[in-house]
Write an enzyme that holds these catalytic residues in place. Structure first.
Site, short mmCIF file in Angstrom:
data_model
loop_
_atom_site.label_atom_id
_atom_site.label_comp_id
_atom_site.label_asym_id
_atom_site.label_seq_id
_atom_site.Cartn_x
_atom_site.Cartn_y
_atom_site.Cartn_z
N HIS A 221 0.85 -1.19 0.00
CA HIS A 221 0.00 0.00 0.00
C HIS A 221 0.88 1.24 0.00
O HIS A 221 1.69 1.44 0.91
CB HIS A 221 -0.92 0.00 1.22
CG HIS A 221 -1.95 1.08 1.20
ND1 HIS A 221 -3.19 0.91 0.60
CD2 HIS A 221 -1.93 2.36 1.66
CE1 HIS A 221 -3.89 2.03 0.71
NE2 HIS A 221 -3.15 2.93 1.35
N ALA A 223 1.53 5.13 0.53
CA ALA A 223 0.97 6.15 1.40
C ALA A 223 0.10 7.12 0.61
O ALA A 223 0.45 7.54 -0.49
CB ALA A 223 2.09 6.91 2.10
N ASP A 296 3.74 6.29 -13.40
CA ASP A 296 3.94 5.75 -12.05
C ASP A 296 5.44 5.77 -11.75
O ASP A 296 6.23 5.15 -12.47
CB ASP A 296 3.40 4.32 -11.98
CG ASP A 296 3.24 3.80 -10.56
OD1 ASP A 296 3.99 4.26 -9.67
OD2 ASP A 296 2.38 2.93 -10.33
N ARG A 298 6.77 4.90 -8.72
CA ARG A 298 7.05 4.12 -7.52
C ARG A 298 8.10 3.04 -7.78
O ARG A 298 8.28 2.58 -8.90
CB ARG A 298 5.77 3.47 -7.00
CG ARG A 298 4.78 4.45 -6.40
CD ARG A 298 3.48 3.78 -6.02
NE ARG A 298 2.72 3.34 -7.19
CZ ARG A 298 1.52 2.78 -7.13
NH1 ARG A 298 0.95 2.57 -5.95
NH2 ARG A 298 0.89 2.42 -8.23
#
Length: 364
Positions: A221, A223, A296, A298
């Site tokens: 998950h 943040a 994205d 990440r």
């Protein structure tokens, strides 16, 4: 000498300098050197100092260049020569798309081609890792990079040594874990992991005592301050967080990784910029591109390393994102099952979820 900072420590210093508006010195051993400053934080006085050293160039990603109608001759980035009259406000508008629709900056821009863009590419990567807008002002210098940095008290960065650190996986160390009784399970434990690059810490919430030799119900998950804490209706993050914990509590065991990669890895400030662009009519992906980011940003290798360090090699992954499944498998974590997590749809986030499905491949 052990007191000399490593390249990882130098990069941490450089990120802090850029965030405060201070230039850093990028160099290649035996090659060129340049002062680099983040366009977002550069003030008029320091811009004037940079101009006194040479002709500044603004480096932006190819994503941002497309909006600015600037040719990205280097493929992944564009090098735009600063006009003589361009000041800090002009730079801010070039970096930040907030007012693009009000005052479009369509040029014509003088975009450089030929030559080496290594230092410019490193400056953009460093700005991204500092959670700043990916736009940097560079001025090349004929001086030796480390010597110039020492004379002016600036942080030198060897970009050849920095590349594997910026692009490679981050090493994580567990700092501490402690029992935290939760609403979904009194058998909760929070583990805190600290990266060796000085960036944000990440957390693992362990429910019960999941065996390490069997697939564990797991959730990666990212943040989301607005969704997880404030109950924002613009996304489905808060409902997903609570549903995942509830599923683990019901099962009696599980592990939720809470990764501090706000806004798909662009940081909260840039996420709020993206939200502002969404209010102008752009979807999530379009907003990220106008800011200069990819869909994205990440790094899910962090999650894979945390799971491995906790002793988990197999997971039943709570996700609607097949890319997460692929990335876990690519980095040594076997995904035995993808467990859907379809919660949180409301009238205000329907378009957001539709974009996730159509452009990011989420199975909704």
């Amino acid at each position: 000498m052990s007191l000399t900072p490593s390249i990882t420590e130098q990069l941490s210093r450089a990120r802090a300098d850029l965030r405060m508006g201070l230039p850093v010195v990028l160099f290649t051993p035996g090659g060129g050197a340049a002062l680099a400053a983040a366009a977002e934080t550069l003030d008029p006085a320091r811009l004037a100092d940079l101009r006194a050293l040479g002709r500044p160039v603004l480096a932006v990603t190819a994503r941002r260049a497309a909006t600015l109608k600037a040719r990205a001759y280097d493929g992944d980035l564009a090098r735009i020569a600063l006009p003589e009259e361009a000041g800090a406000i002009w730079l801010a508008h070039m970096a930040d798309p907030a007012d693009d629709l009000v005052a479009p900056l369509k040029g014509p821009h003088v975009t450089l081609r030929g030559g080496d863009a290594t230092l410019h590419r490193a400056a953009l990567r460093l700005a991204k890792s500092a959670r700043l807008l990916p736009a940097a002002v560079l001025v090349e210098t004929a001086d030796d990079g480390p010597a110039f940095a020492a004379r002016h008290g600036l942080t030198p960065v060897d970009v050849a040594a920095a590349a594997p650190v910026l692009e490679g996986p981050v090493h994580m160390d567990e700092v501490i874990s402690a029992r935290v009784p939760l609403m979904v399970s009194e058998a909760g434990r929070v583990h805190v992991f600290r990266p060796d690059d000085g960036a944000e810490e990440h957390y693992a919430v362990e429910i019960g005592k999941p065996p390490r030799d069997a697939p564990v119900l797991a959730r990666l998950h990212s943040a989301c301050f607005t969704g997880d804490l404030l109950g924002s209706l613009k996304c489905d993050c808060g409902p997903q967080l609570r549903a995942a914990l509830a599923a683990m509590g019901e099962a009696g065991a599980g592990v939720l990784l809470y990764l501090n990669q706000e806004g798909r890895g662009i940081g909260l400030a840039n996420k709020m910029r993206a939200y502002s662009l969404q209010d102008q009519g752009f979807d999530t992906v379009e907003a990220n591109h106008r800011l200069g980011f990819e869909d994205d940003e990440r790094d899910f290798r962090i999650g894979a390393e945390i799971l491995a360090r906790m002793g988990f090699g197999k997971v039943r992954l709570l996700t609607n994102n097949p890319a997460k499944v692929a990335m876990m498998r690519d980095h040594g974590i076997a995904v035995t099952e993808r467990v859907p997590l379809k919660v949180g749809l409301n009238p205000l986030n329907a378009k957001y979820l539709d974009t996730k499905a159509k452009k990011s491949g989420h199975i909704l």
